[in-house]
Write a protein that holds these residues in place. Structure first.
Motif, PDB file in Angstrom:
ATOM      1  N   ASN A   8       0.823  -1.212   0.000  1.00  0.00           N
ATOM      2  CA  ASN A   8       0.000   0.000   0.000  1.00  0.00           C
ATOM      3  C   ASN A   8       0.859   1.264   0.000  1.00  0.00           C
ATOM      4  N   GLY A   9       1.954   1.206  -0.746  1.00  0.00           N
ATOM      5  CA  GLY A   9       2.828   2.365  -0.883  1.00  0.00           C
ATOM      6  C   GLY A   9       3.774   2.601   0.276  1.00  0.00           C
ATOM      7  N   VAL A  10       3.748   1.734   1.275  1.00  0.00           N
ATOM      8  CA  VAL A  10       4.595   1.906   2.461  1.00  0.00           C
ATOM      9  C   VAL A  10       5.673   0.830   2.468  1.00  0.00           C
ATOM     10  N   LEU A  11       6.904   1.251   2.605  1.00  0.00           N
ATOM     11  CA  LEU A  11       8.033   0.331   2.673  1.00  0.00           C
ATOM     12  C   LEU A  11       8.445   0.161   4.133  1.00  0.00           C
ATOM     13  N   ASP A  12       8.346  -1.058   4.628  1.00  0.00           N
ATOM     14  CA  ASP A  12       8.665  -1.342   6.022  1.00  0.00           C
ATOM     15  C   ASP A  12      10.089  -1.871   6.117  1.00  0.00           C
ATOM     16  N   VAL A  13      10.942  -1.153   6.840  1.00  0.00           N
ATOM     17  CA  VAL A  13      12.281  -1.639   7.143  1.00  0.00           C
ATOM     18  C   VAL A  13      12.247  -2.096   8.601  1.00  0.00           C
ATOM     19  N   PRO A  14      12.130  -3.394   8.838  1.00  0.00           N
ATOM     20  CA  PRO A  14      11.829  -3.872  10.188  1.00  0.00           C
ATOM     21  C   PRO A  14      12.973  -3.674  11.175  1.00  0.00           C
ATOM     22  N   VAL A  15      12.617  -3.421  12.415  1.00  0.00           N
ATOM     23  CA  VAL A  15      13.566  -3.392  13.516  1.00  0.00           C
ATOM     24  C   VAL A  15      13.699  -4.804  14.063  1.00  0.00           C
ATOM     25  N   ILE A  16      14.924  -5.322  14.117  1.00  0.00           N
ATOM     26  CA  ILE A  16      15.183  -6.683  14.587  1.00  0.00           C
ATOM     27  C   ILE A  16      16.175  -6.609  15.738  1.00  0.00           C
ATOM     28  N   ASP A  17      15.735  -7.054  16.891  1.00  0.00           N
ATOM     29  CA  ASP A  17      16.584  -7.065  18.088  1.00  0.00           C
ATOM     30  C   ASP A  17      17.331  -8.394  18.139  1.00  0.00           C
ATOM     31  N   ILE A  18      18.668  -8.351  18.016  1.00  0.00           N
ATOM     32  CA  ILE A  18      19.452  -9.586  17.999  1.00  0.00           C
ATOM     33  C   ILE A  18      20.153  -9.849  19.325  1.00  0.00           C
ATOM     34  N   SER A  19      19.759  -9.125  20.377  1.00  0.00           N
ATOM     35  CA  SER A  19      20.467  -9.259  21.656  1.00  0.00           C
ATOM     36  C   SER A  19      20.382 -10.665  22.232  1.00  0.00           C
ATOM     37  N   ALA A  20      19.327 -11.415  21.895  1.00  0.00           N
ATOM     38  CA  ALA A  20      19.167 -12.767  22.448  1.00  0.00           C
ATOM     39  C   ALA A  20      19.844 -13.834  21.599  1.00  0.00           C
ATOM     40  N   TRP A  21      20.538 -13.445  20.541  1.00  0.00           N
ATOM     41  CA  TRP A  21      21.117 -14.459  19.665  1.00  0.00           C
ATOM     42  C   TRP A  21      22.174 -15.302  20.377  1.00  0.00           C
ATOM     43  N   ALA A  22      23.095 -14.669  21.074  1.00  0.00           N
ATOM     44  CA  ALA A  22      24.210 -15.409  21.674  1.00  0.00           C
ATOM     45  C   ALA A  22      23.794 -16.190  22.916  1.00  0.00           C
ATOM     46  N   GLY A  23      23.034 -15.565  23.810  1.00  0.00           N
ATOM     47  CA  GLY A  23      22.734 -16.227  25.078  1.00  0.00           C
ATOM     48  C   GLY A  23      21.313 -16.717  25.226  1.00  0.00           C
ATOM     49  N   GLY A  24      20.519 -16.608  24.184  1.00  0.00           N
ATOM     50  CA  GLY A  24      19.111 -16.964  24.271  1.00  0.00           C
ATOM     51  C   GLY A  24      18.864 -18.446  24.025  1.00  0.00           C
ATOM     52  N   THR A  25      17.611 -18.788  23.955  1.00  0.00           N
ATOM     53  CA  THR A  25      17.193 -20.169  23.728  1.00  0.00           C
ATOM     54  C   THR A  25      17.180 -20.481  22.233  1.00  0.00           C
ATOM     55  N   ALA A  26      16.974 -21.760  21.926  1.00  0.00           N
ATOM     56  CA  ALA A  26      16.835 -22.154  20.523  1.00  0.00           C
ATOM     57  C   ALA A  26      15.650 -21.449  19.884  1.00  0.00           C
ATOM     58  N   ALA A  27      14.581 -21.262  20.662  1.00  0.00           N
ATOM     59  CA  ALA A  27      13.408 -20.556  20.137  1.00  0.00           C
ATOM     60  C   ALA A  27      13.742 -19.096  19.831  1.00  0.00           C
ATOM     61  N   ASP A  28      14.571 -18.474  20.683  1.00  0.00           N
ATOM     62  CA  ASP A  28      15.007 -17.100  20.413  1.00  0.00           C
ATOM     63  C   ASP A  28      15.765 -17.019  19.096  1.00  0.00           C
ATOM     64  N   ARG A  29      16.690 -17.948  18.889  1.00  0.00           N
ATOM     65  CA  ARG A  29      17.481 -17.934  17.659  1.00  0.00           C
ATOM     66  C   ARG A  29      16.611 -18.202  16.432  1.00  0.00           C
ATOM     67  N   ASP A  30      15.673 -19.118  16.562  1.00  0.00           N
ATOM     68  CA  ASP A  30      14.767 -19.380  15.437  1.00  0.00           C
ATOM     69  C   ASP A  30      13.951 -18.135  15.098  1.00  0.00           C
TER      70      ASP A  30
END
Length: 355
Positions: A8-30
């Protein structure tokens, strides 16, 4: 490669928080990998939060850029590389045309000035890396500049390598899949400054701050102030403004990742308009792109499962060094790159769109 999808004419550049990548759970990484995959498929850009780069490093880096670009022009020009083939040192305003990297002529030279540093052969002892691909840096005699810039390279490079691990997970690959392609990566930091001398305050309509292009390598980590200028091309040939969210670093994918994934992931066309007001008077804008480009001798060919069964990949195999030489021969040496026909067609189709 090429263009992002607007809804609809809007370009979304999503915000992605990667802070849980290293110490998070498998579900966090997925979850993080799925968010990255979605952004890579639809826009090719993302806003990365939780990157771990401290504010002090950002502030010192910004101050170092200001100190350098504030030098008299004669002092900056003394820090030019000996030839355009050497991707180091100072680039004065109006000496590059980024659209030539796509094989598309530009009406005028790009407005920006820049300063480049990158990975040196000496940083990889014992590998015998060629100096033409890993040239020595040129450092300005600005107090604190080298320390702040090298710290930024360390921080941005660490983030880029973390992201390649996330990319591997998102693509169903082994966690270290990209390591053999990046363990002596041709990383380059380009610091950009958009401004004009006091005697030259107004620009022509066809002037670009930085001409339309795709990034050449694997992934780019971009720091920028929030002055408007950066735009992304969507699938309808329309340009959309993008500005970094507070606390985020912009990240976009490069050509080599698009080639690896057979365009499942996008290396998106983008440009920078001059930071000018309605009268054409130019203000000031700063940015710095850290390009994580891969090993000069690494061969890039379609990843398993990325081409449909029985179909040829969209791109023939290439090496990192060959691809970068073709692209840089356009932007820095003024030679039309004949090996980007698909991207060139997309840019030419968008040229009727207003600025």
């Amino acid at each position: 490669m090429g263009r992002a999808t607007a809804v609809n004419g809007v370009l979304d550049v999503p915000v992605i928080d990667i802070s849980a990548w290293a110490g998070g759970t498998a579900a966090d990484r997925d979850r993080i990998a799925a968010e990255v995959d979605r952004a890579a498929r639809t826009v090719g850009f993302m806003q990365i939060a939780g990157h771990g780069v401290p504010d002090a490093a950002v502030d010192a880096f910004a101050a170092a850029q200001d100190a350098f670009f504030g030098l008299p022009m004669a002092e900056k020009k003394a820090l030019r590389a000996p030839s355009p083939d050497v991707n180091r040192g100072y680039t004065p305003p109006r000496t590059e045309r980024l659209s030539l990297s796509l094989g598309v002529p530009a009406a005028a030279e790009d407005l920006f000035e820049a300063f480049n540093v990158g990975a040196e052969a000496a940083a990889f002892p014992g590998l015998g890396l060629p100096e033409e691909h890993y040239p020595a840096n040129i450092w300005p005699p600005v107090p604190g500049f080298r320390d702040a810039v090298e710290e930024w390279c360390r921080r941005a490079g660490g983030l880029a390598r973390r992201l390649t691990g996330i990319f591997a997970h998102a693509l169903g690959l082994a966690p270290d899949h990209f390591t053999p392609f990046t363990d002596h990566s041709l990383d380059v930091l380009r610091m950009n400054h958009y401004a004009l001398p006091e005697r030259e305050l107004v620009i022509d309509r066809d002037q670009m701050g930085m001409g339309a292009h795709t990034d050449y390598g694997i992934v780019t980590v971009l720091w920028a102030d929030r002055v408007p200028g950066l735009q992304i091309l969507d699938t309808e040939g329309r340009w959309h403004d993008v500005r970094p969210e507070p606390g985020c670093l912009l990240v976009n994918l490069g050509d080599l990742l698009a080639r690896w994934t057979n365009d499942r992931w996008l290396s998106t066309l983008h440009r920078v308009l001059p930071p000018a007001d309605a009268t054409g008077r130019v203000g000031r804008r700063r940015s710095a792109a850290f390009f994580h480009d891969g090993n000069w001798d690494a061969e890039i060919s379609c990843l398993p499962g990325c081409a449909p069964a029985g179909a040829e990949p969209l791109y023939p195999p290439t090496t990192v060094g060959r691809h970068l030489a073709e692209k840089l021969g356009g932007s820095r040496a003024g030679k039309l790159n004949a090996n980007s026909p698909r991207e060139a067609a997309r840019l030419l189709a968008a040229r009727t769109e207003g600025r």
